[in-house]
Design a protein around this motif. Structure first.
Motif, PDB file in Angstrom:
ATOM      1  N   PHE A  11      30.641  97.381  10.492  1.00  0.00           N
ATOM      2  CA  PHE A  11      32.105  97.464  10.567  1.00  0.00           C
ATOM      3  C   PHE A  11      32.724  97.182   9.202  1.00  0.00           C
ATOM      4  O   PHE A  11      33.656  97.865   8.770  1.00  0.00           O
ATOM      5  N   ALA A  12      32.182  96.169   8.525  1.00  0.00           N
ATOM      6  CA  ALA A  12      32.721  95.799   7.214  1.00  0.00           C
ATOM      7  C   ALA A  12      32.552  96.928   6.200  1.00  0.00           C
ATOM      8  O   ALA A  12      33.363  97.070   5.280  1.00  0.00           O
ATOM      9  N   ALA A  13      31.504  97.737   6.361  1.00  0.00           N
ATOM     10  CA  ALA A  13      31.221  98.825   5.422  1.00  0.00           C
ATOM     11  C   ALA A  13      31.870 100.133   5.838  1.00  0.00           C
ATOM     12  O   ALA A  13      31.478 101.197   5.357  1.00  0.00           O
ATOM     13  N   GLY A  14      32.856 100.079   6.734  1.00  0.00           N
ATOM     14  CA  GLY A  14      33.585 101.282   7.124  1.00  0.00           C
ATOM     15  C   GLY A  14      32.779 102.239   7.968  1.00  0.00           C
ATOM     16  O   GLY A  14      32.994 103.458   7.924  1.00  0.00           O
ATOM     17  N   GLY A  15      31.845 101.709   8.760  1.00  0.00           N
ATOM     18  CA  GLY A  15      31.073 102.549   9.660  1.00  0.00           C
ATOM     19  C   GLY A  15      29.774 103.061   9.084  1.00  0.00           C
ATOM     20  O   GLY A  15      29.086 103.867   9.716  1.00  0.00           O
ATOM     21  N   ARG A  16      29.399 102.602   7.886  1.00  0.00           N
ATOM     22  CA  ARG A  16      28.127 102.988   7.282  1.00  0.00           C
ATOM     23  C   ARG A  16      27.126 101.859   7.487  1.00  0.00           C
ATOM     24  O   ARG A  16      27.379 100.716   7.108  1.00  0.00           O
ATOM     25  N   ARG A  17      26.005 102.209   8.089  1.00  0.00           N
ATOM     26  CA  ARG A  17      24.996 101.214   8.433  1.00  0.00           C
ATOM     27  C   ARG A  17      23.931 101.142   7.345  1.00  0.00           C
ATOM     28  O   ARG A  17      23.453 102.153   6.856  1.00  0.00           O
ATOM     29  N   THR A  18      23.570  99.918   6.982  1.00  0.00           N
ATOM     30  CA  THR A  18      22.412  99.661   6.129  1.00  0.00           C
ATOM     31  C   THR A  18      21.567  98.607   6.816  1.00  0.00           C
ATOM     32  O   THR A  18      22.030  97.485   7.051  1.00  0.00           O
ATOM     33  N   ASP A  19      20.358  98.955   7.149  1.00  0.00           N
ATOM     34  CA  ASP A  19      19.493  98.002   7.858  1.00  0.00           C
ATOM     35  C   ASP A  19      19.276  96.749   7.029  1.00  0.00           C
ATOM     36  O   ASP A  19      19.109  96.823   5.803  1.00  0.00           O
ATOM     37  N   PRO A  20      19.253  95.582   7.678  1.00  0.00           N
ATOM     38  CA  PRO A  20      18.939  94.349   6.943  1.00  0.00           C
ATOM     39  C   PRO A  20      17.551  94.434   6.321  1.00  0.00           C
ATOM     40  O   PRO A  20      16.603  94.913   6.951  1.00  0.00           O
ATOM     41  N   TYR A  21      17.426  93.983   5.102  1.00  0.00           N
ATOM     42  CA  TYR A  21      16.119  93.952   4.447  1.00  0.00           C
ATOM     43  C   TYR A  21      15.972  92.630   3.718  1.00  0.00           C
ATOM     44  O   TYR A  21      16.955  92.041   3.261  1.00  0.00           O
ATOM     45  N   SER A  22      14.738  92.167   3.611  1.00  0.00           N
ATOM     46  CA  SER A  22      14.491  90.842   3.038  1.00  0.00           C
ATOM     47  C   SER A  22      13.525  90.865   1.864  1.00  0.00           C
ATOM     48  O   SER A  22      13.293  89.832   1.245  1.00  0.00           O
ATOM     49  N   VAL A  23      12.955  92.030   1.545  1.00  0.00           N
ATOM     50  CA  VAL A  23      11.985  92.146   0.456  1.00  0.00           C
ATOM     51  C   VAL A  23      12.351  93.354  -0.400  1.00  0.00           C
ATOM     52  O   VAL A  23      12.628  94.437   0.126  1.00  0.00           O
ATOM     53  N   THR A  24      12.361  93.163  -1.706  1.00  0.00           N
ATOM     54  CA  THR A  24      12.688  94.262  -2.616  1.00  0.00           C
ATOM     55  C   THR A  24      11.467  94.867  -3.287  1.00  0.00           C
ATOM     56  O   THR A  24      11.495  96.030  -3.679  1.00  0.00           O
ATOM     57  N   ALA A  25      10.389  94.105  -3.444  1.00  0.00           N
ATOM     58  CA  ALA A  25       9.200  94.628  -4.112  1.00  0.00           C
ATOM     59  C   ALA A  25       7.995  93.770  -3.768  1.00  0.00           C
ATOM     60  O   ALA A  25       8.101  92.554  -3.611  1.00  0.00           O
ATOM     61  N   VAL A  26       6.843  94.427  -3.675  1.00  0.00           N
ATOM     62  CA  VAL A  26       5.565  93.750  -3.446  1.00  0.00           C
ATOM     63  C   VAL A  26       4.528  94.410  -4.334  1.00  0.00           C
ATOM     64  O   VAL A  26       4.486  95.642  -4.459  1.00  0.00           O
ATOM     65  N   SER A  27       3.702  93.607  -4.957  1.00  0.00           N
ATOM     66  CA  SER A  27       2.564  94.135  -5.708  1.00  0.00           C
ATOM     67  C   SER A  27       1.318  93.370  -5.307  1.00  0.00           C
ATOM     68  O   SER A  27       1.393  92.213  -4.888  1.00  0.00           O
ATOM     69  N   HIS A  28       0.187  94.040  -5.431  1.00  0.00           N
ATOM     70  CA  HIS A  28      -1.089  93.408  -5.119  1.00  0.00           C
ATOM     71  C   HIS A  28      -2.024  93.574  -6.293  1.00  0.00           C
ATOM     72  O   HIS A  28      -2.367  94.694  -6.679  1.00  0.00           O
ATOM     73  N   LEU A  29      -2.381  92.446  -6.898  1.00  0.00           N
ATOM     74  CA  LEU A  29      -3.242  92.446  -8.074  1.00  0.00           C
ATOM     75  C   LEU A  29      -2.708  93.385  -9.146  1.00  0.00           C
ATOM     76  O   LEU A  29      -3.448  94.114  -9.810  1.00  0.00           O
ATOM     77  N   GLY A  30      -1.369  93.393  -9.285  1.00  0.00           N
ATOM     78  CA  GLY A  30      -0.723  94.175 -10.324  1.00  0.00           C
ATOM     79  C   GLY A  30      -0.317  95.577  -9.919  1.00  0.00           C
ATOM     80  O   GLY A  30       0.396  96.253 -10.664  1.00  0.00           O
ATOM     81  N   THR A  31      -0.743  96.044  -8.743  1.00  0.00           N
ATOM     82  CA  THR A  31      -0.417  97.394  -8.292  1.00  0.00           C
ATOM     83  C   THR A  31       0.724  97.348  -7.284  1.00  0.00           C
ATOM     84  O   THR A  31       0.628  96.645  -6.275  1.00  0.00           O
ATOM     85  N   PRO A  32       1.825  98.083  -7.520  1.00  0.00           N
ATOM     86  CA  PRO A  32       2.950  98.071  -6.575  1.00  0.00           C
ATOM     87  C   PRO A  32       2.546  98.599  -5.206  1.00  0.00           C
ATOM     88  O   PRO A  32       1.751  99.537  -5.092  1.00  0.00           O
ATOM     89  N   VAL A  33       3.091  97.982  -4.170  1.00  0.00           N
ATOM     90  CA  VAL A  33       2.879  98.437  -2.793  1.00  0.00           C
ATOM     91  C   VAL A  33       4.021  99.361  -2.416  1.00  0.00           C
ATOM     92  O   VAL A  33       5.195  99.018  -2.592  1.00  0.00           O
TER      93      VAL A  33
END
Length: 647
Positions: free
Chosen positions: A506-528
């Motif tokens: 509602f606050a975004a004028g009817g545009r939905r953005t799913d809640p997210y809690s992680v922006t990036a993950v890497s494993h032993l230096g390699t991005p997931v």
């Protein structure tokens, strides 16, 4: 020691003085006459008396030395040929999963071993030099082992003492990585052979990198990266020469040189720190002028609980892990193997502020020692950034190590009339309800909390359409209740995170953005892959979202104290009302900066459901608990002390 029978053997004489035939064992032959030689051990030495009989000759000493050397050489050769570099101790390779706050600072290290391997390029030269200068000055030129140290080990073994020596960096790396810790001759031989093999197969830089990533520095920190965070709250690459000198000093034993443990530890640490710096000057790694800059001891920060899941940390990790598994397909088992670097959206200050607010409300509003109704009260809360969906803060319970259910992410608490904005939005979207005065009539009903009107409205619109709009706004399908007449008044059980995210639509004028809690993950230096930020999409007409926001703003004005309204930018909020018959209380609202949902309920293990809220807070009102989520919400959103209240 060995005596030969030959031509000049002593002749025995008979009683008449005539020589008797020489007595020899049958079959012995003299040289040149087809006879064989026979040797025997000639010790104790014949022909000597007293102590001299027991003193070996130089030939005997040489024979024993050569024999012993041959045995040792054979043993070393055998061990060298059978030992395999591939016999890696898996524990020494294990890494923790490291979670970071939104600003990139470390939140927690989770795993059996607090270790985060880093390349040598991320370890400053000052730290490399400090370690080499004090641990193994000949590191770049030695063959991987110390001859003097090996000799010391042999002497200790002969004395029956532990088989210890002044090991090289290569030998210490071998101990850290390939061997078990006991001190035995067999393990020492394996260490020596592995050190030689490693020196032939790895570069000195690779060995130094491995050593610095596997060594123990105290404070449960293995490797320089974990140590840099544990002692200074920074990455290893950001260490200066002074801090590097202290970490190098800790290699002698974190339990001996951690300056925070006692005054005696502090004195030892200062002395060792100074020695590390002076040793670098002595060996040419540091100039006297640079050494003169470091006169103040670099006090480390107090030992923190960076590896603890207590407080809110466990709840944050729980939400992050669920998000990672849903988006990437990683399993719990795979995450449990460690080695992941996880950047979250959580704001440390917002998390702490929300925690403090909830605890203040509990202290000022509840008295479980005197009131039975105030016992077993649970509070959950979550805060999401509108237009973005980033989960900035949550409150899952008093302590994740004692209260295991995450109250911010539980899907078992009915949402009550805080659900009615979705009914209103569906009615406006599909043109149902009284035509001309629908917005104003429905707005007044929303303010009054008229559940009967909204129940009828949901039936008129169609419960499927209400459900679809609620799910489209961000609530999960699995949290939706059966499509019965009571559905429109909040029998569904979404989590606080999802309610905050759906109101943010509602606050975004009817545009939905799913809640997210992680922006990036890497494993032993390699991005997931799979963690791209969720895209916004329109789920309702902008006019509809604006109408709902205006109605919710009227609710906020009606239920919030004037001082709270003045302290905030335009506020829109929904809440459970007096007519609700669900065993929970909610307050959900948003500003342009935050959308926050707070829920209060009572739960006790073994009761088979939620307990009634009647009498919670000490008021005679059946719905006194309605004020608890409002107090948490308004205090958190305004930054005012909870003790001031809003009712």
């Amino acid at each position: 020691m060995l005596r030969r029978w030959g031509r000049k053997a002593r002749v025995a004489h008979g009683p008449a003085g005539s020589p008797l035939p020489e007595e020899r064992p049958p079959g012995d032959r003299l040289p040149g006459r087809g006879r064989r030689l026979r040797f025997r051990v000639d010790y104790p030495r014949p022909g000597r008396r007293g102590v001299l009989r027991w003193v070996p000759s130089w030939r005997q000493v040489l024979a024993v030395a050569l024999s012993g050397s041959a045995v040792v050489a054979a043993l070393v050769g055998y061990v060298y040929s059978t030992v395999r570099v591939a016999d890696v101790n898996a524990d020494a390779r294990a890494e923790a999963n490291v979670y970071y706050w939104a600003d990139g600072t470390q939140m927690v290290s989770v795993g059996p071993v607090n270790r985060q391997n880093v390349p040598l390029s991320d370890i400053p030269p000052s730290l490399q030099n400090a370690v080499i200068a004090t641990e193994n000055a000949t590191f770049y030129s030695d063959p991987g082992f110390s001859v003097r140290g090996l000799a010391r080990a042999v002497v200790n073994m002969a004395r029956g003492q532990e088989v210890q020596s002044g090991s090289t960096i290569t030998q210490q790396y071998v101990k850290n990585t390939y061997l078990t810790p006991e001190q035995t001759l067999d393990r020492k031989l394996r260490e020596l052979c592995l050190s030689v093999k490693l020196s032939r197969s790895l570069s000195k830089q690779e060995i130094l990198q491995g050593y610095l990533n596997t060594s123990w520095f105290g404070r449960n920190a293995y490797g320089v990266q974990a140590a840099a965070v544990a002692y200074y709250g920074m990455d290893a690459k950001d260490l200066d020469p002074s801090r590097s000198a202290l970490l190098a000093a800790l290699l002698k034993g974190g339990e001996l040189y951690d300056p925070s443990l006692s005054p005696a530890h502090h004195r030892r640490a200062v002395e060792r720190w100074g020695y590390v710096l002076d040793r670098q000057v002595e060996l040419g790694y540091m100039s006297k002028g640079e050494r003169a800059k470091y006169t103040a001891f670099p006090e480390p920060r107090p030992e923190s609980v960076s590896t603890s899941m207590s407080g809110q940390i466990g709840y944050l990790v729980d939400v992050a892990d669920k998000y990672i598994k849903n988006r990437t397909g990683l399993t719990t088992e795979q995450l449990g193997r460690g080695g992941y670097r996880i950047r979250t959206t959580f704001d440390e200050r917002e998390v702490e502020r929300l925690r403090t607010t909830v605890e203040e409300v509990r202290q000022t509003s509840l008295d479980p020692a005197r009131r039975i109704a105030d016992r077993d009260v649970e509070i959950g809360a979550a805060s999401v950034r509108p237009g973005d969906g980033a989960v900035l803060a949550l409150y899952g319970g008093p302590d994740a190590t004692e209260h295991f259910t995450n109250n911010a992410d539980t899907a078992g608490v009915p949402v009550g009339s805080a659900f009615t904005p979705f009914v209103l939005a569906a009615a406006l979207e599909h043109g149902a309800g009284p035509a001309a005065d629908a917005p104003s009539a429905l707005r007044r009903a929303l303010v009054r909390g008229d559940s009967r009107l909204y129940s009828r409205l949901g039936e008129a619109v169609g419960l499927e359409k209400v459900r679809d709009l609620a799910v489209g706004s961000g609530l999960l399908p699995l949290s939706m209740a059966p499509l019965e007449p009571s559905f429109s008044v909040g029998t569904s059980t979404p989590s606080a995170i999802r309610m905050a995210g759906a109101y943010a639509t509602f606050a975004a004028g009817g545009r939905r953005t799913d809640p997210y809690s992680v922006t990036a993950v890497s494993h032993l230096g390699t991005p997931v892959e799979g963690l791209e930020r969720p895209a916004a999409r329109r789920v309702m007409d902008e006019r509809v979202a604006r109408e709902v926001s205006e109605a919710l703003r009227d609710v906020a004005v009606d239920v919030m104290a004037p001082d709270a309204i003045r302290a905030l930018p335009p506020v829109t909020a929904g809440r459970t009302g007096a007519e609700d018959r669900v065993p929970a209380s909610w307050f959900v609202g948003y500003t342009g900066r935050l959308s926050t949902a707070v829920t209060v309920f009572r739960s006790r293990p073994g009761t088979g459901g939620l307990l009634p809220l009647n009498g919670v807070g000490g008021s005679e009102s059946d719905r006194a608990a309605d004020f608890l989520p409002l107090r948490v919400w308004s205090s958190y959103m305004t930054g005012t002390p909870a003790s001031r209240g809003t009712d």
